[in-house]
Design a protein around this motif. Structure first.
Motif, mmCIF file in Angstrom:
data_model
loop_
_atom_site.group_PDB
_atom_site.id
_atom_site.type_symbol
_atom_site.label_atom_id
_atom_site.label_comp_id
_atom_site.label_asym_id
_atom_site.label_seq_id
_atom_site.Cartn_x
_atom_site.Cartn_y
_atom_site.Cartn_z
ATOM 1 N N ALA A 151 1.077 4.471 -9.761
ATOM 2 C CA ALA A 151 1.315 5.801 -9.192
ATOM 3 C C ALA A 151 0.084 6.238 -8.403
ATOM 4 C CB ALA A 151 1.579 6.797 -10.312
ATOM 5 N N GLN A 152 0.281 6.608 -7.147
ATOM 6 C CA GLN A 152 -0.859 7.121 -6.378
ATOM 7 C C GLN A 152 -0.937 8.635 -6.576
ATOM 8 O OE1 GLN A 152 -1.142 7.652 -1.999
ATOM 9 N NE2 GLN A 152 -2.864 6.235 -2.114
ATOM 10 N N ILE A 153 -2.041 9.083 -7.171
ATOM 11 C CA ILE A 153 -2.184 10.489 -7.553
ATOM 12 C C ILE A 153 -3.029 11.203 -6.495
ATOM 13 C CG2 ILE A 153 -2.855 12.026 -9.439
ATOM 14 C CD1 ILE A 153 -1.031 9.911 -10.515
ATOM 15 N N SER A 157 0.842 -1.188 0.000
ATOM 16 C CA SER A 157 0.000 0.000 0.000
ATOM 17 C C SER A 157 0.886 1.250 0.000
ATOM 18 C CB SER A 157 -0.861 -0.061 1.256
ATOM 19 O OG SER A 157 -1.895 0.866 1.163
ATOM 20 N N ALA A 158 0.288 2.384 -0.403
ATOM 21 C CA ALA A 158 1.077 3.622 -0.546
ATOM 22 C C ALA A 158 1.693 4.064 0.777
ATOM 23 C CB ALA A 158 0.178 4.721 -1.080
ATOM 24 N N MET A 159 2.955 4.464 0.720
ATOM 25 C CA MET A 159 3.588 5.136 1.868
ATOM 26 C C MET A 159 4.354 6.327 1.322
ATOM 27 S SD MET A 159 4.965 2.204 4.477
ATOM 28 C CE MET A 159 5.262 0.926 3.265
ATOM 29 N N SER A 160 3.965 7.512 1.760
ATOM 30 C CA SER A 160 4.600 8.723 1.258
ATOM 31 C C SER A 160 6.077 8.668 1.617
ATOM 32 C CB SER A 160 3.929 9.934 1.896
ATOM 33 O OG SER A 160 4.240 11.065 1.141
ATOM 34 N N GLU A 161 6.936 8.774 0.618
ATOM 35 C CA GLU A 161 8.363 8.567 0.855
ATOM 36 C C GLU A 161 9.058 9.829 1.331
ATOM 37 O OE1 GLU A 161 7.131 8.453 -2.347
ATOM 38 O OE2 GLU A 161 6.674 6.323 -2.600
ATOM 39 N N GLY A 216 -4.722 -2.337 6.176
ATOM 40 C CA GLY A 216 -4.763 -1.809 7.540
ATOM 41 C C GLY A 216 -4.816 -2.906 8.568
ATOM 42 N N GLY A 217 -3.683 -3.158 9.232
ATOM 43 C CA GLY A 217 -3.663 -4.062 10.374
ATOM 44 C C GLY A 217 -3.203 -5.487 10.113
ATOM 45 N N PHE A 218 -3.148 -5.924 8.871
ATOM 46 C CA PHE A 218 -2.752 -7.315 8.598
ATOM 47 C C PHE A 218 -1.328 -7.585 9.089
ATOM 48 C CE2 PHE A 218 -6.026 -7.297 5.149
ATOM 49 C CZ PHE A 218 -6.695 -8.445 5.526
ATOM 50 N N ILE A 261 -8.793 3.095 -6.959
ATOM 51 C CA ILE A 261 -9.003 4.170 -5.975
ATOM 52 C C ILE A 261 -8.764 3.613 -4.576
ATOM 53 C CG2 ILE A 261 -11.519 3.740 -5.769
ATOM 54 C CD1 ILE A 261 -11.729 6.866 -5.344
ATOM 55 N N LYS A 262 -8.206 4.449 -3.703
ATOM 56 C CA LYS A 262 -8.163 4.105 -2.276
ATOM 57 C C LYS A 262 -9.270 4.910 -1.626
ATOM 58 C CE LYS A 262 -4.920 3.485 1.562
ATOM 59 N NZ LYS A 262 -3.474 3.446 1.858
ATOM 60 N N LEU A 263 -10.171 4.234 -0.949
ATOM 61 C CA LEU A 263 -11.379 4.882 -0.436
ATOM 62 C C LEU A 263 -11.572 4.589 1.039
ATOM 63 C CD1 LEU A 263 -13.863 6.447 -1.684
ATOM 64 C CD2 LEU A 263 -15.044 4.254 -1.671
ATOM 65 N N LEU A 321 -0.494 -4.144 2.390
ATOM 66 C CA LEU A 321 0.447 -4.088 3.515
ATOM 67 C C LEU A 321 1.291 -2.829 3.405
ATOM 68 C CD1 LEU A 321 1.828 -7.760 3.358
ATOM 69 C CD2 LEU A 321 0.031 -6.894 4.882
ATOM 70 N N ALA A 322 1.499 -2.154 4.530
ATOM 71 C CA ALA A 322 2.365 -0.970 4.502
ATOM 72 C C ALA A 322 3.494 -1.121 5.518
ATOM 73 C CB ALA A 322 1.538 0.291 4.748
ATOM 74 N N ARG A 323 3.203 -0.918 6.826
ATOM 75 C CA ARG A 323 4.294 -0.873 7.808
ATOM 76 C C ARG A 323 5.114 -2.151 7.863
ATOM 77 N NH1 ARG A 323 0.337 1.335 12.326
ATOM 78 N NH2 ARG A 323 -1.054 0.183 10.939
ATOM 79 N N SER A 324 4.466 -3.310 7.680
ATOM 80 C CA SER A 324 5.232 -4.572 7.760
ATOM 81 C C SER A 324 6.286 -4.635 6.652
ATOM 82 C CB SER A 324 4.281 -5.766 7.665
ATOM 83 O OG SER A 324 3.452 -5.630 6.534
HETATM 84 C C1 LIG Z 1 4.988 6.223 6.637
HETATM 85 C C2 LIG Z 1 3.609 6.067 6.080
HETATM 86 C C3 LIG Z 1 3.205 6.826 4.996
HETATM 87 C C4 LIG Z 1 1.937 6.652 4.427
HETATM 88 N N1 LIG Z 1 1.620 7.349 3.293
HETATM 89 C C5 LIG Z 1 0.473 7.055 2.640
HETATM 90 C C6 LIG Z 1 0.215 7.617 1.364
HETATM 91 O O1 LIG Z 1 1.013 8.359 0.786
HETATM 92 N N2 LIG Z 1 -0.955 7.284 0.772
HETATM 93 C C7 LIG Z 1 -1.857 6.422 1.346
HETATM 94 O O2 LIG Z 1 -2.877 6.127 0.744
HETATM 95 N N3 LIG Z 1 -1.630 5.883 2.546
HETATM 96 C C8 LIG Z 1 -0.486 6.149 3.193
HETATM 97 N N4 LIG Z 1 -0.211 5.527 4.384
HETATM 98 C C9 LIG Z 1 -1.194 4.551 4.956
HETATM 99 C C10 LIG Z 1 -0.867 3.121 4.504
HETATM 100 O O3 LIG Z 1 -0.987 2.970 3.104
HETATM 101 C C11 LIG Z 1 -1.812 2.102 5.152
HETATM 102 O O4 LIG Z 1 -3.133 2.429 4.775
HETATM 103 C C12 LIG Z 1 -1.703 2.063 6.682
HETATM 104 O O5 LIG Z 1 -0.350 2.152 7.105
HETATM 105 C C13 LIG Z 1 -2.312 0.775 7.258
HETATM 106 O O6 LIG Z 1 -1.688 -0.374 6.747
HETATM 107 P P1 LIG Z 1 -0.617 -1.238 7.647
HETATM 108 O O7 LIG Z 1 -1.328 -1.616 8.900
HETATM 109 O O8 LIG Z 1 -0.273 -2.429 6.777
HETATM 110 O O9 LIG Z 1 0.531 -0.355 7.908
HETATM 111 C C14 LIG Z 1 1.037 5.714 4.996
HETATM 112 C C15 LIG Z 1 1.422 4.977 6.120
HETATM 113 C C16 LIG Z 1 2.687 5.125 6.660
HETATM 114 C C17 LIG Z 1 3.095 4.264 7.831
#
Ligand SMILES: Cc1cc2nc3c(=O)[nH]c(=O)nc-3n(C[C@H](O)[C@H](O)[C@H](O)COP(=O)(O)O)c2cc1C
Length: 416
Positions: free
Chosen positions: A102-104, A25-29, A304-306, A223-225, A326-329
């Motif tokens: 690309a997440q816009i 999942s998207a994580m703003s870098e 979210g949360g997996f 879309i992310k909603l 998945l994001a943080r993992s």
């Molecule tokens: C550092 C960081 C940056 C994030 N940036 C974005 C982002 O740019 N766009 C977005 O849709 N979600 C963003 N998120 C949310 C994650 O995509 C995700 O929805 C959220 O972390 C829950 O998933 P997880 O439990 O697997 O971490 C961000 C999360 C983190 C931790």
């Protein structure tokens, strides 16, 4: 585990095939160059993730207007902007037969004070305290500006396709501009863009149509909603389902389910909007996804949360969702998808972070800043540091934002 559903491929309505059911999942870098270009650090980060096994990598926020950033160092796609590294970035992120989307995004009012003097929003309604100390009061968008923004989203999709991204995602969640339009709390317009849910979703609907026109029918548009905003007078679960149904009928290829805003950050599980029972069993928005599944066939990605391979497989087996976000993992272990694909029972150690000081945890968005530091390490070619102290990340943030802003917020917290 006998059958590992995570390893199955997924065919999208547009015909594209994702090699497995794991989506980063998207994580703003916050790692772009000054001026909004991509660069070598992003190439390195995405190469690492592409080797890590996810079928899909979704970039962090890519902004459509350099004067409206959500965070410092966002990458920007807009007219007149040229980014010589872009094809290198997409080459790195599509290795290993990986989809790179690309997440816009446009932040609307969620653009901090040090980046926007006067942000824009559907209505001139500011964020609630204490966030109003960090975000300026927005002004209402004119209709001409709204149409210009729709064109900008579509232009960013065109640039994405031309430069080797294999799909795009509209950021329609987490309280950014699209989400502000959807919410009756943030959108109190009385023209064709506000009022009924049909009017409030006009903005995102036209963005989708304009993007589709640019990229054609065989290119993934997603879309992310939010499942809901979890705010009094905000975007509700029922309204979210209306939007899902509408966008599905329009031909959306994948709908990623999340929830929350800066005011109620349910997306990271920090806020009370996520019930204790839900947190314990992982997958914050699973109940909602189960309901949505009954009304649409569009592929759903739940984020979210997996944390465990078991819960991920159960969610796929139940049919509630088609992909696991998945994001943080993956921020602390870029190899986590490969581990999951191995078929062994695996678990990510990710837990909610704390500095040990409650007032500090309340004012610093730890879940964001600590993980952003992990991404930066990978961008430098280093390994993430899962044992890094949350206090260190909090201190770096405070230094960055400046003592001035902090003093005011801290005073308020201590008084409480
Ligand atoms: C550092 C960081 C940056 C994030 N940036 C974005 C982002 O740019 N766009 C977005 O849709 N979600 C963003 N998120 C949310 C994650 O995509 C995700 O929805 C959220 O972390 C829950 O998933 P997880 O439990 O697997 O971490 C961000 C999360 C983190 C931790």
């Amino acid at each position: 585990m006998t059958t590992n559903l995570l390893a199955n491929e997924l065919k999208l309505p547009c015909g594209a095939v994702i090699k497995n059911r794991i989506g980063k999942s998207a994580m703003s870098e916050n790692m772009g160059s000054k001026g909004g270009n991509s660069n070598e650090t992003l190439n390195k980060l995405y190469e690492r993730w592409a080797k890590g096994g996810s079928g899909l990598l979704i970039t962090g926020n890519i902004m459509i207007d350099h004067t409206a950033l959500g965070e410092p160092r966002n990458v920007v796609f807009e007219k007149g902007h040229s980014d010589e590294n872009l094809k290198e970035w997409t080459k790195a992120g599509t290795q290993n037969n990986t989809h790179l989307w690309a997440q816009i995004n446009h932040p609307g009012k969620q653009s901090p004070k040090f980046l926007s003097k006067r942000p824009v929003s559907p209505s001139a309604i500011g964020l609630k305290p204490p966030l109003n100390r960090m975000f300026n009061q927005p002004r209402e968008l004119t209709e001409k500006e709204i149409y210009d923004l729709i064109e900008r989203y579509a232009f960013a999709a065109k640039i994405s396709k031309e430069n080797g991204f294999t799909g795009v995602q509209i950021h329609g969640a987490h309280g950014y501009l699209v989400s502000q339009f959807l919410s009756p709390r943030h959108n109190q317009r009385t023209d064709q863009w506000g009022g009924t849910i049909e009017n409030r979703m006009r903005f995102v609907s036209l963005i989708y149509q304009a993007m589709r026109k640019e990229v054609g029918n065989q290119f993934p548009v997603s879309i992310k909603l939010n499942s809901a905003d979890f705010q009094k007078g905000g975007f509700t679960k029922e309204e979210s389902m209306t939007v899902v149904q509408h966008l599905s009928e329009q031909g959306m290829d994948l709908i990623e389910i999340s929830g929350g805003t800066y005011e109620v950050p349910a997306m990271t599980g920090r806020e009370k909007a996520v019930k204790e029972s839900t947190k314990n069993r992982e997958a914050y928005f699973l109940d909602y996804c189960e309901e949505v599944r009954k009304i649409v066939k569009t592929p759903l990605m739940l984020t979210g949360g997996f944390r465990t391979s078991k819960v991920m497989n159960d969610a796929l087996a139940s049919g509630a969702c088609d992909m696991i976000g998945l994001a943080r993992s993956i921020a602390v272990n870029p190899e986590f998808p490969n581990d999951l694909l191995s078929g062994k029972n695996v678990e990510s150690p990710v837990k909610l972070l704390s500095t040990g000081l409650k007032f500090l945890d309340n004012i610093v968005p730890l879940e964001i800043v600590w993980y952003t530091e992990q991404l930066k390490m990978m961008g430098r070619g280093e390994n993430p540091q899962p044992n890094m102290s949350p206090m260190k990340a909090a201190m770096n943030t405070i230094l960055h934002i400046g003592m001035q802003g902090l003093k005011k917020v801290r005073a308020k917290e201590v008084v409480k």
